[in-house]
Enzyme design. Sequence first.
Site, PDB file in Angstrom:
ATOM      1  N   ASN A   1     -15.741  69.223 -40.735  1.00 52.17           N
ATOM      2  CA  ASN A   1     -15.992  69.618 -39.350  1.00 52.17           C
ATOM      3  C   ASN A   1     -14.822  69.305 -38.416  1.00 52.17           C
ATOM      4  O   ASN A   1     -14.723  69.881 -37.335  1.00 52.17           O
ATOM      5  CB  ASN A   1     -17.289  68.980 -38.833  1.00 52.17           C
ATOM      6  CG  ASN A   1     -18.513  69.654 -39.446  1.00 52.17           C
ATOM      7  OD1 ASN A   1     -18.398  70.725 -40.051  1.00 52.17           O
ATOM      8  ND2 ASN A   1     -19.668  69.031 -39.311  1.00 52.17           N
TER       9      ASN A   1
ATOM     10  N   CYS B   1     -24.616  78.260 -41.587  1.00 51.52           N
ATOM     11  CA  CYS B   1     -25.926  77.929 -42.152  1.00 51.52           C
ATOM     12  C   CYS B   1     -27.046  78.384 -41.221  1.00 51.52           C
ATOM     13  O   CYS B   1     -26.935  78.260 -40.002  1.00 51.52           O
ATOM     14  CB  CYS B   1     -26.039  76.414 -42.355  1.00 51.52           C
ATOM     15  SG  CYS B   1     -25.001  75.799 -43.665  1.00 51.52           S
TER      16      CYS B   1
ATOM     17  N   ARG C   1     -28.922  79.209 -32.990  1.00 51.14           N
ATOM     18  CA  ARG C   1     -27.675  78.470 -32.758  1.00 51.14           C
ATOM     19  C   ARG C   1     -26.936  79.117 -31.585  1.00 51.14           C
ATOM     20  O   ARG C   1     -25.911  79.789 -31.762  1.00 51.14           O
ATOM     21  CB  ARG C   1     -26.827  78.448 -34.031  1.00 51.14           C
ATOM     22  CG  ARG C   1     -27.522  77.740 -35.175  1.00 51.14           C
ATOM     23  CD  ARG C   1     -26.644  77.534 -36.385  1.00 51.14           C
ATOM     24  NE  ARG C   1     -25.742  76.412 -36.225  1.00 51.14           N
ATOM     25  CZ  ARG C   1     -24.988  75.911 -37.206  1.00 51.14           C
ATOM     26  NH1 ARG C   1     -25.014  76.436 -38.394  1.00 51.14           N
ATOM     27  NH2 ARG C   1     -24.183  74.897 -36.994  1.00 51.14           N
TER      28      ARG C   1
ATOM     29  N   ARG D   1     -18.877  75.771 -49.402  1.00 45.20           N
ATOM     30  CA  ARG D   1     -18.302  75.845 -48.051  1.00 45.20           C
ATOM     31  C   ARG D   1     -17.860  74.469 -47.571  1.00 45.20           C
ATOM     32  O   ARG D   1     -16.962  74.362 -46.731  1.00 45.20           O
ATOM     33  CB  ARG D   1     -19.343  76.389 -47.059  1.00 45.20           C
ATOM     34  CG  ARG D   1     -19.541  77.899 -47.145  1.00 45.20           C
ATOM     35  CD  ARG D   1     -20.403  78.400 -45.987  1.00 45.20           C
ATOM     36  NE  ARG D   1     -20.123  77.606 -44.818  1.00 45.20           N
ATOM     37  CZ  ARG D   1     -21.044  76.969 -44.097  1.00 45.20           C
ATOM     38  NH1 ARG D   1     -22.309  77.057 -44.388  1.00 45.20           N
ATOM     39  NH2 ARG D   1     -20.686  76.239 -43.055  1.00 45.20           N
TER      40      ARG D   1
HETATM   41  C1  UD1 Z   1     -21.876  70.965 -35.505  1.00 43.23           C
HETATM   42  C2  UD1 Z   1     -21.613  70.846 -36.982  1.00 43.23           C
HETATM   43  C3  UD1 Z   1     -22.914  70.863 -37.762  1.00 43.23           C
HETATM   44  C4  UD1 Z   1     -23.867  69.788 -37.244  1.00 43.23           C
HETATM   45  C5  UD1 Z   1     -24.028  69.879 -35.732  1.00 43.23           C
HETATM   46  C6  UD1 Z   1     -24.823  68.724 -35.151  1.00 43.23           C
HETATM   47  C7  UD1 Z   1     -19.444  71.895 -37.146  1.00 43.23           C
HETATM   48  C8  UD1 Z   1     -18.657  73.050 -37.614  1.00 43.23           C
HETATM   49  N1  UD1 Z   1     -20.781  71.955 -37.375  1.00 43.23           N
HETATM   50  O1  UD1 Z   1     -22.524  72.220 -35.299  1.00 43.23           O
HETATM   51  O2  UD1 Z   1     -22.624  70.638 -39.140  1.00 43.23           O
HETATM   52  O3  UD1 Z   1     -25.146  69.945 -37.844  1.00 43.23           O
HETATM   53  O4  UD1 Z   1     -22.734  69.880 -35.093  1.00 43.23           O
HETATM   54  O5  UD1 Z   1     -24.222  67.500 -35.476  1.00 43.23           O
HETATM   55  O6  UD1 Z   1     -18.911  70.925 -36.618  1.00 43.23           O
HETATM   56  N2  UD1 Z   1     -26.736  74.180 -28.573  1.00 43.23           N
HETATM   57  C9  UD1 Z   1     -27.118  74.969 -27.503  1.00 43.23           C
HETATM   58  N3  UD1 Z   1     -26.144  75.687 -26.845  1.00 43.23           N
HETATM   59  C10 UD1 Z   1     -24.839  75.659 -27.205  1.00 43.23           C
HETATM   60  C11 UD1 Z   1     -24.461  74.853 -28.299  1.00 43.23           C
HETATM   61  C12 UD1 Z   1     -25.430  74.127 -28.967  1.00 43.23           C
HETATM   62  O7  UD1 Z   1     -28.286  75.012 -27.140  1.00 43.23           O
HETATM   63  O8  UD1 Z   1     -24.013  76.318 -26.570  1.00 43.23           O
HETATM   64  C13 UD1 Z   1     -27.757  73.369 -29.279  1.00 43.23           C
HETATM   65  C14 UD1 Z   1     -27.938  73.758 -30.739  1.00 43.23           C
HETATM   66  O9  UD1 Z   1     -28.845  74.820 -30.889  1.00 43.23           O
HETATM   67  C15 UD1 Z   1     -28.399  72.448 -31.366  1.00 43.23           C
HETATM   68  C16 UD1 Z   1     -27.684  71.386 -30.523  1.00 43.23           C
HETATM   69  O10 UD1 Z   1     -27.290  72.029 -29.326  1.00 43.23           O
HETATM   70  O11 UD1 Z   1     -29.781  72.294 -31.182  1.00 43.23           O
HETATM   71  C17 UD1 Z   1     -26.465  70.778 -31.185  1.00 43.23           C
HETATM   72  O12 UD1 Z   1     -25.586  71.803 -31.587  1.00 43.23           O
HETATM   73  P1  UD1 Z   1     -24.016  71.561 -31.753  1.00 43.23           P
HETATM   74  O13 UD1 Z   1     -23.715  70.115 -31.614  1.00 43.23           O
HETATM   75  O14 UD1 Z   1     -23.326  72.524 -30.853  1.00 43.23           O
HETATM   76  O15 UD1 Z   1     -23.791  72.015 -33.250  1.00 43.23           O
HETATM   77  P2  UD1 Z   1     -22.589  72.842 -33.845  1.00 43.23           P
HETATM   78  O16 UD1 Z   1     -21.342  72.516 -33.113  1.00 43.23           O
HETATM   79  O17 UD1 Z   1     -22.968  74.272 -34.021  1.00 43.23           O
END
Ligand code: UD1
Length: 419
Positions: A23, A117, A122, A398
């Site tokens: 990540n 995934c 998301r 991946r």
């Molecule tokens: C990253 C990780 C993933 C991990 C996750 C949480 C990478 C590439 N992936 O995913 O493996 O499971 O952090 O530790 O680093 N959300 C919103 N709006 C947004 C962005 C996020 O509502 O604009 C919500 C998501 O739906 C989720 C939460 O915030 O419920 C956390 O998501 P986020 O920390 O952004 O995860 P990723 O960056 O996608």
Amino acid sequence: MEKLVVTGPTPLKGEVIINGAKNAAVAILPATLLIDGCCTIENLPNISDIKISCEILEKLGAKITWNSKNSITVDTTNIITTKAPLDLTSKFRASYYVIGAMLGRMGEIEVGMPGGCKLGARPIDQHIKGFELLGANVTVEKGTIYAKAKKLKGCPIYMDIVSVGATINVMLASVLAKGTTIIDNAAKEPHIVDVANFLNTMGADIRGAGTDVIKINGVEKLHGNATYSVVPDQIEAGTFMLAAVATRGDITLKNCITKHLESITAKIIEVGGNVQDNGDSIRVWCNKRPSKANIKTLPYPGFPTDLQPQMGVVLSIANGTSMITESIWESRFQYTEELNKMGAQITAHGKNAFFEGVKKLSGAPVYSTDLRAGAALVIAGAVAEGTTEIYNLEHIDRGYEDIEGKFRKIGAKIKRVTE
Ligand code: UD1
């Protein structure tokens, strides 16, 4: 079609060398787009997400030289297009980092909605909110994101939710912006600190990464001409720590940062495992049936959602009934149905799953429903009596370099078979 065939039960014992963090690496590679020149990145995990990231960079004009299987030199002197290849960006989640980096470097980007995934909804609203506050115009049409800005201007940005991706993406966009950006309610994961460290090594001025307020003073340019080594993977390390507990084994992990593993260490001790922290290595062993425990996934420094399925394997064979509350992703319990095929007794309802611990698991054909679920099934295969066949390996590949080689080295009877 490929499958992993695991025959158990086997207590896993020996040493594992942990790779660089997926990540962090999937963010550092697009971050190279902000550099007008060359840089070398070492300790890159050799996994399919990294290979696709490199292909995307090449399509945008970067020149990539592989120095070894875990090190590349990237030359981003010439960027030839602001259209990211839709077929590649849709293959994984972190392709969204191209938006922040290209907005910063070129003031423009067109990119497909990210894949990755299937863990539930998301959204990327917080990323878009950040870009817009910095002065970009962002539209999403038919699965394509268009973002454009004359000159990004630093400003205060409050994140409505704690998001790893949005924190990094806004950080990327603001490194070359005019003035100061302050990200409030930022995520604090080790990979956020690592991306900030990488950018600072290249000449950025980012302070506070690892706390919930990150201050980015915009600079004119990033100079490159430096070598950076990616931080060890907290999630890969946690996966093997939990494998030691689940199989009643004894595993020493080399090349890890034990500070990043504290929430996992705490839970391992709670279920009756043993942990010896040696600073840059950690030994985990367990010689009895784990006890029950309750877990709630949280942003760092809480228990990581990306280790929830692996912990689920431990709790599936624990003495007593445990509960996991998943507070990040709505569809992260799909793996429990696969574990139930192996004899586990897990009931998932919305955010909660109840694990009625069984004495043993039995081998069965199972499907990896996402990356970390796949790793959990490999652990379950080593715990179970008989043969487990794991399908859908593209998820596992991946994010884990040579998963079968690493498990074999610690005694697992595992092989990759092409059908
Ligand atoms: C990253 C990780 C993933 C991990 C996750 C949480 C990478 C590439 N992936 O995913 O493996 O499971 O952090 O530790 O680093 N959300 C919103 N709006 C947004 C962005 C996020 O509502 O604009 C919500 C998501 O739906 C989720 C939460 O915030 O419920 C956390 O998501 P986020 O920390 O952004 O995860 P990723 O960056 O996608």
